[in-house]
Design an enzyme around this catalytic site. Structure first.
Site, PDB file in Angstrom:
ATOM      1  N   LYS A   1      41.606  28.354  39.325  1.00  0.00           N
ATOM      2  CA  LYS A   1      41.464  27.739  40.642  1.00  0.00           C
ATOM      3  C   LYS A   1      40.261  26.800  40.702  1.00  0.00           C
ATOM      4  O   LYS A   1      40.289  25.740  40.125  1.00  0.00           O
ATOM      5  CB  LYS A   1      41.390  28.847  41.696  1.00  0.00           C
TER       6      LYS A   1
ATOM      7  N   ARG B   1      39.784  35.613  18.100  1.00  0.00           N
ATOM      8  CA  ARG B   1      40.171  36.515  19.193  1.00  0.00           C
ATOM      9  C   ARG B   1      38.991  37.371  19.633  1.00  0.00           C
ATOM     10  O   ARG B   1      38.859  37.724  20.804  1.00  0.00           O
ATOM     11  CB  ARG B   1      41.344  37.411  18.767  1.00  0.00           C
TER      12      ARG B   1
ATOM     13  N   ASP C   1      36.873  40.321  44.024  1.00  0.00           N
ATOM     14  CA  ASP C   1      37.572  39.101  43.636  1.00  0.00           C
ATOM     15  C   ASP C   1      36.877  37.940  44.351  1.00  0.00           C
ATOM     16  O   ASP C   1      36.990  37.795  45.564  1.00  0.00           O
ATOM     17  CB  ASP C   1      39.047  39.187  44.040  1.00  0.00           C
TER      18      ASP C   1
ATOM     19  N   TYR D   1      45.804  39.830  47.032  1.00  0.00           N
ATOM     20  CA  TYR D   1      46.603  38.780  46.396  1.00  0.00           C
ATOM     21  C   TYR D   1      47.882  39.382  45.809  1.00  0.00           C
ATOM     22  O   TYR D   1      47.846  40.399  45.106  1.00  0.00           O
ATOM     23  CB  TYR D   1      45.761  38.093  45.324  1.00  0.00           C
TER      24      TYR D   1
END
Length: 372
Positions: free
Chosen positions: A196, A47, A171, A99
């Site tokens: 994406k 982690r 972004d 978004y």
């Protein structure tokens, strides 16, 4: 090196002590501690850090031309980490057409936590200036915006923000570093949904933040990453680094196909308006020309009709799939308003299309059939 070369070789530059041309996947969640005890920088627990994440973060920082990167399990997790690095009572400015997932994140999670936020028109620099407050700590930029394709001047906004001691986060999911480099235009941070275009095949979930400088703010964000635990698995990091090797070539295909379709749609009698920053008719064309080297694979357009007619057109396609995400090799489109919820400002007659890498003639034939 050029982006094409960096995308292929960057993952092999770090944390790969094997002779493998393709670095292996390191699935172990724990690492053996030296008999003398643990030292700073030793592998400890996955982690906190693992070889595949180090390789993936290195690719990200190299392509965005930053100093460091932090990988996350999703784009919204990455955005959340940026905002959680602030303090309750801090104020941020956000585009009014941000978004939808990030809009909900701010409104439903972070404003109740204590963050102050104003959603404003960010294409007007004077309007941004008017909304700045003494406690404004961050300006969030999304250019082109989703789905209205508004273009924001990254350099001008960054100069204004820095004059007021605020951080700028861009972004860059839609353009990718192949088409736009916000850190070179003055931004402090870049955020991605790597689901994406970095993933590119609609089969990996991920997010990332890249910083221009490894400063105190980024260290806070890194704490959120490691302690909060919203990190990608070694397999996801490996897959994302693998997919990124073809990113520059894929983006050229997305750019070319989208421009072809945008010009076709602009001349179609059933289309009222096309939103694509590569068209000279776009309101933000001049700024886009200045800060983008390519215009991406996303198009929004208004049909001459209502919601039902827009939904009907989408349903007629034989090749273009009905889906809400973007950035895959396959073309998808949707009635965007239906996906955004009650706060949506998207027109009811808007269709958003993610242009894939199919042959453009096949896509044009499918559009003609659906629109006809």
């Amino acid at each position: 090196m050029h982006k094409d070369t960096q995308a292929i070789h960057a993952a092999m530059e770090v944390a790969n002590q094997t002779p493998d041309i393709v670095p292996p996947v390191h699935r172990s969640t724990v690492y053996e501690i030296d008999k003398e005890g643990r030292s700073e920088g030793d592998w400890h627990y996955t982690r906190l850090e693992n070889p595949n994440r180090v390789q993936w973060e290195h690719v990200l920082k190299v392509l965005e031309e930053g100093e460091a990167a932090a990988a996350f399990s999703s784009g919204v997790a990455a955005a959340s980490a940026v905002l959680q690095a602030l303090r309750p009572g801090d104020h941020i400015l956000i585009p009014e057409d941000i978004y939808a997932g990030n809009r909900r994140l701010v409104k439903e999670v972070l404003q109740p936590w204590g963050l102050e936020a104003d959603f404003i028109n960010m294409t007007d620099l004077d309007n941004i200036d008017r909304h700045l407050k003494e406690n404004t700590q961050l300006i969030w930029v999304e250019t082109p915006s989703n789905p209205m394709m508004n273009i924001m001047d990254i350099e001008a906004i960054s100069n204004l923000a820095h004059d007021n001691d605020a951080v700028v986060c861009v972004d860059n999911t839609w353009p990718t570093p192949v088409n736009q480099l916000p850190l070179n235009l003055g931004a402090d941070l870049v955020v991605h949904s790597t689901t994406k275009y970095f993933g590119g095949h609609s089969d990996i979930l991920g997010g990332a933040v890249v910083t221009k400088q490894e400063n105190e703010f980024f260290e806070k964000l890194r704490v959120v990453q490691r302690i909060g635990g919203a990190v990608p698995s070694p397999d996801d990091c490996w897959l994302l680094a693998r997919s990124t090797r073809t990113l520059p070539y894929r983006m050229r295909g997305h750019n070319e196909n989208a421009m072809t379709l945008a010009r076709y749609l602009q001349d179609h009698p059933k289309v009222e308006k096309v939103y694509y920053p590569g068209l000279s008719s776009h309101e933000g064309y001049e700024v886009a020309q200045r800060q983008m080297s390519g215009f991406g694979g996303m198009i929004s357009f208004l049909i001459g009709g209502n919601r039902d007619q827009a939904v009907d057109i989408i349903g007629k396609a034989k090749l273009i799939s009905r889906a809400t995400s973007l950035g895959g090799v396959e073309s998808t489109w949707e009635h965007r308003r239906s996906s955004e919820g009650p706060d949506s400002q998207t027109p009811e007659n808007l269709i958003r299309i993610s242009v894939g890498l199919e042959h453009p003639d096949d896509l044009l034939e499918d559009l003609e059939y659906a629109l006809g």
